[in-house]
Design a protein around this motif. Structure first.
Motif, PDB file in Angstrom:
ATOM      1  N   MET A   1       0.850  -1.176   0.000  1.00  0.00           N
ATOM      2  CA  MET A   1       0.000   0.000   0.000  1.00  0.00           C
ATOM      3  C   MET A   1       0.892   1.235   0.000  1.00  0.00           C
ATOM      4  O   MET A   1       1.805   1.344   0.812  1.00  0.00           O
ATOM      5  N   PRO A   2       0.621   2.174  -0.882  1.00  0.00           N
ATOM      6  CA  PRO A   2       1.459   3.362  -0.949  1.00  0.00           C
ATOM      7  C   PRO A   2       1.294   4.238   0.286  1.00  0.00           C
ATOM      8  O   PRO A   2       0.246   4.246   0.918  1.00  0.00           O
ATOM      9  N   CYS A   7       0.691   7.440  -5.256  1.00  0.00           N
ATOM     10  CA  CYS A   7      -0.388   6.902  -6.083  1.00  0.00           C
ATOM     11  C   CYS A   7      -0.177   5.420  -6.346  1.00  0.00           C
ATOM     12  O   CYS A   7       0.945   4.932  -6.312  1.00  0.00           O
ATOM     13  N   TYR A   8      -1.268   4.743  -6.602  1.00  0.00           N
ATOM     14  CA  TYR A   8      -1.193   3.358  -7.029  1.00  0.00           C
ATOM     15  C   TYR A   8      -0.781   3.333  -8.496  1.00  0.00           C
ATOM     16  O   TYR A   8      -1.174   4.189  -9.274  1.00  0.00           O
ATOM     17  N   SER A   9      -0.058   2.308  -8.883  1.00  0.00           N
ATOM     18  CA  SER A   9       0.280   2.168 -10.297  1.00  0.00           C
ATOM     19  C   SER A   9      -0.943   1.645 -11.049  1.00  0.00           C
ATOM     20  O   SER A   9      -1.831   1.023 -10.461  1.00  0.00           O
ATOM     21  N   GLY A  11      -1.018  -0.737 -13.138  1.00  0.00           N
ATOM     22  CA  GLY A  11      -0.987  -2.202 -13.081  1.00  0.00           C
ATOM     23  C   GLY A  11      -1.579  -2.737 -11.793  1.00  0.00           C
ATOM     24  O   GLY A  11      -2.315  -3.725 -11.793  1.00  0.00           O
ATOM     25  N   ALA A  12      -1.276  -2.070 -10.662  1.00  0.00           N
ATOM     26  CA  ALA A  12      -1.817  -2.506  -9.372  1.00  0.00           C
ATOM     27  C   ALA A  12      -3.328  -2.340  -9.328  1.00  0.00           C
ATOM     28  O   ALA A  12      -4.045  -3.206  -8.815  1.00  0.00           O
ATOM     29  N   VAL A  13      -3.820  -1.250  -9.876  1.00  0.00           N
ATOM     30  CA  VAL A  13      -5.266  -1.015  -9.908  1.00  0.00           C
ATOM     31  C   VAL A  13      -5.950  -2.043 -10.801  1.00  0.00           C
ATOM     32  O   VAL A  13      -6.994  -2.589 -10.446  1.00  0.00           O
ATOM     33  N   ARG A  15      -4.853  -5.082 -11.518  1.00  0.00           N
ATOM     34  CA  ARG A  15      -4.834  -6.376 -10.803  1.00  0.00           C
ATOM     35  C   ARG A  15      -5.901  -6.419  -9.719  1.00  0.00           C
ATOM     36  O   ARG A  15      -6.581  -7.429  -9.534  1.00  0.00           O
ATOM     37  N   PHE A  16      -6.077  -5.312  -8.997  1.00  0.00           N
ATOM     38  CA  PHE A  16      -7.100  -5.241  -7.953  1.00  0.00           C
ATOM     39  C   PHE A  16      -8.491  -5.421  -8.550  1.00  0.00           C
ATOM     40  O   PHE A  16      -9.309  -6.177  -8.025  1.00  0.00           O
ATOM     41  N   HIS A  19      -9.021  -8.950  -9.549  1.00  0.00           N
ATOM     42  CA  HIS A  19      -9.233  -9.754  -8.339  1.00  0.00           C
ATOM     43  C   HIS A  19     -10.690  -9.622  -7.862  1.00  0.00           C
ATOM     44  O   HIS A  19     -11.335 -10.619  -7.529  1.00  0.00           O
TER      45      HIS A  19
END
Length: 141
Positions: A1-2, A7-9, A11-13, A15-16, A19
């Motif tokens: 967690m940043p 900010c979130y990348s 790619g992370a968003v 993937r979330f 999910h």
């Protein structure tokens, strides 16, 4: 967690979101299978999306908590049953919150818990593989 201010990348968003979509689809599949197997499990057609969403959110919130408790307790019985316990509690909370899911009878509760747990587990394992395969196939076209 940043940390605060970061900010979130992208790619992370992504993937979330994938999910969350897999959790929702797995919940929907598990509930459909349970309703097909047991007469005592009713999911109202119009409320199905709401029921699946509630189930997915509650499962997403409870799973990490119960898994952490299982690791702390060091009880192999509790650790082995975390998925089933989580599924039972999630079904109970979903049925309590929404009038669109009803489960009647003790045997139906036990059977529905096992069937939903198994169907959700299989869907959660297989759906990401199918999505990745589809993406890879699309890129090769």
């Amino acid at each position: 967690m940043p940390a605060a201010g970061e900010c979130y990348s992208v790619g992370a968003v992504i993937r979330f979101l994938i999910h969350i979509a897999v959790y929702f689809a797995a919940a929907a599949i598990g509930l459909i299978v349970a309703a097909a197997f047991f007469d005592g499990v009713q999911v109202e057609t119009l409320g199905f999306v709401i029921v699946a969403a509630i189930y997915a959110v509650v499962l997403g919130l409870l799973s990490p908590l119960l898994e952490q408790q299982a690791r702390r307790s060091r009880s192999s019985l509790f650790s082995g049953g975390v998925g089933l316990i989580t599924t039972f509690v999630t079904l109970a909370v979903t049925a309590f919150i929404s009038d669109d899911l009803t489960i009647d009878g003790f045997g139906t509760w036990i059977g529905a818990t096992v069937v939903v747990w198994l169907a959700t587990l299989l869907a959660a394992l297989l759906l990401p593989v199918l999505v990745v395969k589809h993406v890879v196939d699309e890129r090769h076209r």
